[in-house]
Design a protein around this motif. Structure first.
Motif, PDB file in Angstrom:
ATOM      1  N   ALA A  62       0.832  -1.210   0.000  1.00  0.00           N
ATOM      2  CA  ALA A  62       0.000   0.000   0.000  1.00  0.00           C
ATOM      3  C   ALA A  62       0.866   1.260   0.000  1.00  0.00           C
ATOM      4  O   ALA A  62       0.581   2.226  -0.723  1.00  0.00           O
ATOM      5  N   LEU A  63       1.923   1.253   0.795  1.00  0.00           N
ATOM      6  CA  LEU A  63       2.804   2.416   0.845  1.00  0.00           C
ATOM      7  C   LEU A  63       3.487   2.647  -0.498  1.00  0.00           C
ATOM      8  O   LEU A  63       3.585   3.788  -0.976  1.00  0.00           O
ATOM      9  N   GLN A  64       3.939   1.558  -1.124  1.00  0.00           N
ATOM     10  CA  GLN A  64       4.618   1.687  -2.409  1.00  0.00           C
ATOM     11  C   GLN A  64       3.668   2.136  -3.514  1.00  0.00           C
ATOM     12  O   GLN A  64       4.027   2.958  -4.364  1.00  0.00           O
ATOM     13  N   GLU A  65       2.445   1.612  -3.509  1.00  0.00           N
ATOM     14  CA  GLU A  65       1.466   1.988  -4.533  1.00  0.00           C
ATOM     15  C   GLU A  65       1.139   3.474  -4.490  1.00  0.00           C
ATOM     16  O   GLU A  65       0.773   4.062  -5.512  1.00  0.00           O
ATOM     17  N   HIS A  66       1.275   4.090  -3.329  1.00  0.00           N
ATOM     18  CA  HIS A  66       0.937   5.504  -3.186  1.00  0.00           C
ATOM     19  C   HIS A  66       2.174   6.386  -3.018  1.00  0.00           C
ATOM     20  O   HIS A  66       2.065   7.545  -2.631  1.00  0.00           O
ATOM     21  N   SER A  67       3.347   5.826  -3.330  1.00  0.00           N
ATOM     22  CA  SER A  67       4.613   6.584  -3.351  1.00  0.00           C
ATOM     23  C   SER A  67       4.895   7.283  -2.033  1.00  0.00           C
ATOM     24  O   SER A  67       5.363   8.429  -2.000  1.00  0.00           O
ATOM     25  N   ILE A  68       4.602   6.617  -0.922  1.00  0.00           N
ATOM     26  CA  ILE A  68       4.834   7.191   0.400  1.00  0.00           C
ATOM     27  C   ILE A  68       6.232   6.805   0.884  1.00  0.00           C
ATOM     28  O   ILE A  68       6.583   5.624   0.903  1.00  0.00           O
ATOM     29  N   THR A  69       7.020   7.789   1.242  1.00  0.00           N
ATOM     30  CA  THR A  69       8.364   7.568   1.766  1.00  0.00           C
ATOM     31  C   THR A  69       8.307   7.482   3.285  1.00  0.00           C
ATOM     32  O   THR A  69       7.770   8.380   3.945  1.00  0.00           O
ATOM     33  N   VAL A  70       8.865   6.401   3.824  1.00  0.00           N
ATOM     34  CA  VAL A  70       8.810   6.161   5.267  1.00  0.00           C
ATOM     35  C   VAL A  70      10.128   6.550   5.921  1.00  0.00           C
ATOM     36  O   VAL A  70      11.208   6.197   5.434  1.00  0.00           O
ATOM     37  N   HIS A  71      10.032   7.288   7.038  1.00  0.00           N
ATOM     38  CA  HIS A  71      11.169   7.565   7.916  1.00  0.00           C
ATOM     39  C   HIS A  71      10.918   6.746   9.178  1.00  0.00           C
ATOM     40  O   HIS A  71      10.035   7.091   9.971  1.00  0.00           O
ATOM     41  N   GLY A  72      11.648   5.642   9.336  1.00  0.00           N
ATOM     42  CA  GLY A  72      11.260   4.702  10.366  1.00  0.00           C
ATOM     43  C   GLY A  72      12.292   4.401  11.431  1.00  0.00           C
ATOM     44  O   GLY A  72      13.487   4.702  11.278  1.00  0.00           O
ATOM     45  N   ASP A  73      11.817   3.792  12.535  1.00  0.00           N
ATOM     46  CA  ASP A  73      12.718   3.298  13.562  1.00  0.00           C
ATOM     47  C   ASP A  73      13.300   1.957  13.089  1.00  0.00           C
ATOM     48  O   ASP A  73      13.025   1.502  11.969  1.00  0.00           O
ATOM     49  N   GLU A  74      14.089   1.310  13.934  1.00  0.00           N
ATOM     50  CA  GLU A  74      14.789   0.096  13.495  1.00  0.00           C
ATOM     51  C   GLU A  74      13.827  -1.001  13.070  1.00  0.00           C
ATOM     52  O   GLU A  74      14.044  -1.682  12.064  1.00  0.00           O
ATOM     53  N   ALA A  75      12.756  -1.192  13.825  1.00  0.00           N
ATOM     54  CA  ALA A  75      11.801  -2.242  13.488  1.00  0.00           C
ATOM     55  C   ALA A  75      11.118  -1.954  12.158  1.00  0.00           C
ATOM     56  O   ALA A  75      10.883  -2.866  11.355  1.00  0.00           O
ATOM     57  N   ALA A  76      10.790  -0.704  11.906  1.00  0.00           N
ATOM     58  CA  ALA A  76      10.171  -0.345  10.630  1.00  0.00           C
ATOM     59  C   ALA A  76      11.153  -0.517   9.484  1.00  0.00           C
ATOM     60  O   ALA A  76      10.799  -1.007   8.399  1.00  0.00           O
ATOM     61  N   LEU A  77      12.411  -0.148   9.703  1.00  0.00           N
ATOM     62  CA  LEU A  77      13.433  -0.280   8.657  1.00  0.00           C
ATOM     63  C   LEU A  77      13.628  -1.736   8.244  1.00  0.00           C
ATOM     64  O   LEU A  77      13.948  -2.027   7.085  1.00  0.00           O
ATOM     65  N   SER A  78      13.396  -2.650   9.189  1.00  0.00           N
ATOM     66  CA  SER A  78      13.627  -4.066   8.897  1.00  0.00           C
ATOM     67  C   SER A  78      12.565  -4.658   7.968  1.00  0.00           C
ATOM     68  O   SER A  78      12.794  -5.711   7.363  1.00  0.00           O
ATOM     69  N   VAL A  79      11.417  -3.992   7.843  1.00  0.00           N
ATOM     70  CA  VAL A  79      10.347  -4.548   7.000  1.00  0.00           C
ATOM     71  C   VAL A  79       9.936  -3.633   5.854  1.00  0.00           C
ATOM     72  O   VAL A  79       9.269  -4.078   4.918  1.00  0.00           O
ATOM     73  N   ILE A  80      10.299  -2.349   5.897  1.00  0.00           N
ATOM     74  CA  ILE A  80       9.907  -1.401   4.856  1.00  0.00           C
ATOM     75  C   ILE A  80      11.092  -1.151   3.929  1.00  0.00           C
ATOM     76  O   ILE A  80      12.061  -0.491   4.322  1.00  0.00           O
TER      77      ILE A  80
END
Length: 420
Positions: free
Chosen positions: A284-302
């Motif tokens: 969903a994030l990729q389909e809508h061109s959303i750039t994520v600034h994440g913590d370590e757990a988010a970085l591991s999956v995004i």
């Protein structure tokens, strides 16, 4: 048609506004409504002059390198001007907030007491690159019986001046004196500073724009301030969130209009939910061109996520960027919002009503949502017609400020010779 002068003394404008407020305050609801309909008609008919002026501001914006979000707020089209006019008609259709009896009673000595709503008087509106505010604020002020002094930012000076030209010309065909709508055409910061201290003429200041503008007004004004706030809005996706609700809500809150204050800027995700739904979330994030600034757990999956720094948790991106932090429970989410939130709009997505209840009771914000997008924090969306701003303070008004927020009260006593 040149009604807005560039070299008029601001004190003179404030004096004229105060005088006009007295005349406006005694007009009937029908008189005010008819005026708003006439304003709407003139805006639609005068769109070409407004768009020509807007082109000048847009060209200057390009030269200055304004961000896409800033340019979006600045840009007008004929359809947007029609929307402005429709907004005025919606305000005209609303109940008049003045002369309402809030309560009444009779004392033992026979003295009759009534508490009634009345206009504030003269409103000073200080705002940035949002030409829609010129129309919205004017409509709300006039309907609630207030005169208004408009001080827009230099980036929209030509657009705002053209809009007020149309408004003042339209007012000549109504019972509302055209002096009830004043526009400060100067781009000098000293003009804004002068407004801050004109307590004898201005009853309240309303700043609307970025954090720097709002902070400056709050800290420097001696005129009372109705504080509006920036929107570092959060969505907390709980362990018990329905993925079929969570993803559409998140995408809507982030992408519907990224440049507005009720767009989501941070998503807090329960670690368990993230592990269970990471694939569909990433898609969903990729389909809508959303750039994520994440913590370590988010970085591991995004994929391609950017490591989040301290500034990301407080950032109002106003773009297709979003901060993502993983949490263990609702209380950790609440603590994060308490630290970085701006008391604007916060949402929880969960099927657990007990968890939702904790969130709704403990989070301190002007608008809270359970299983819905933050994009509804808007006067029009909530049925107020236009809004003059979203208050994040706690005194007098909070949340989207429509007509009632632009009134105060009087106590009216009627007797038959009573003395104390």
């Amino acid at each position: 048609m040149t009604l807005v002068k560039d070299n008029v003394d601001i004190k003179t404008q404030a004096q004229e506004a105060k005088k006009a407020a007295k005349q406006l305050g005694i007009l009937s609801t029908d008189d005010k409504n008819r005026a708003l309909y006439i304003l709407a008609e003139h805006l639609e008919a005068g769109y070409e002059s407004i768009l020509e002026a807007n082109k000048v501001d847009l060209e200057k914006g390009k030269e200055a390198g304004y961000t896409p979000a800033f340019m979006d707020r600045l840009t007008l089209t004929q359809d947007r001007i029609v929307d402005f006019a429709d907004g005025l008609r919606q305000v005209a259709a609303l109940e008049d907030p003045t002369d309402r009896v809030i309560s009444d009673w009779t004392l033992e000595n026979g003295l009759q007491v009534k508490k009634v709503t009345v206009p504030l008087g003269v409103i000073g509106m200080i705002y940035e690159a949002r030409p829609n505010v010129t129309v919205d604020a004017t409509g709300l002020a006039l309907k609630s019986g207030n005169a208004i002094i408009l001080k827009g930012g230099s980036s929209a000076i030509h657009t705002n001046k053209a809009i007020v030209e149309v408004i003042q010309h339209a007012l000549e065909h109504t019972k509302i004196p055209k002096q009830a709508v004043q526009f400060i055409a100067s781009t000098d910061r000293g003009a804004t500073q002068q407004l801050f201290t004109m307590k004898e003429y201005i009853d309240v200041l309303i700043p609307r724009g970025g954090a720097s503008l709002i902070q400056t007004v709050v800290e420097q004004a001696t005129v009372p301030v109705l504080e509006t706030g920036v929107g570092n809005c959060h969505i907390y996706i709980d362990a018990d969130a329905d993925v079929h609700k969570a993803l559409p809500i998140l995408i809507n809150a982030k992408t519907d209009r990224p440049a507005v204050c009720n767009a989501a800027e941070t998503v807090l995700v329960h670690k368990e939910w993230l592990q269970n739904h990471k694939d569909v979330l990433v898609k969903a994030l990729q389909e809508h061109s959303i750039t994520v600034h994440g913590d370590e757990a988010a970085l591991s999956v995004i994929p391609n996520a950017i490591p989040a720094g301290e500034e990301d948790w407080a950032n109002e991106y106003l773009s297709l960027h979003i901060a993502m932090k993983t949490v263990h429970d609702v209380h950790e989410a609440i603590d994060h919002i308490e630290t970085y939130g701006t008391k604007h709009s916060e949402a929880i997505i969960t099927e657990n009503n007990e968890t939702a209840n904790v969130f709704m009771k403990l989070v301190d914000a002007s608008a809270l949502y359970h299983n819905a997008s933050t994009r509804f924090t808007d006067g029009g969306a909530l049925g107020f017609g236009a809004e003059i701003g979203i208050s994040t303070q706690k005194l007098h008004a909070r949340g989207p400020m429509g007509l009632p927020a632009l009134t105060t009260v009087k106590f009216l006593m009627s007797g038959n010779g009573q003395i104390r």
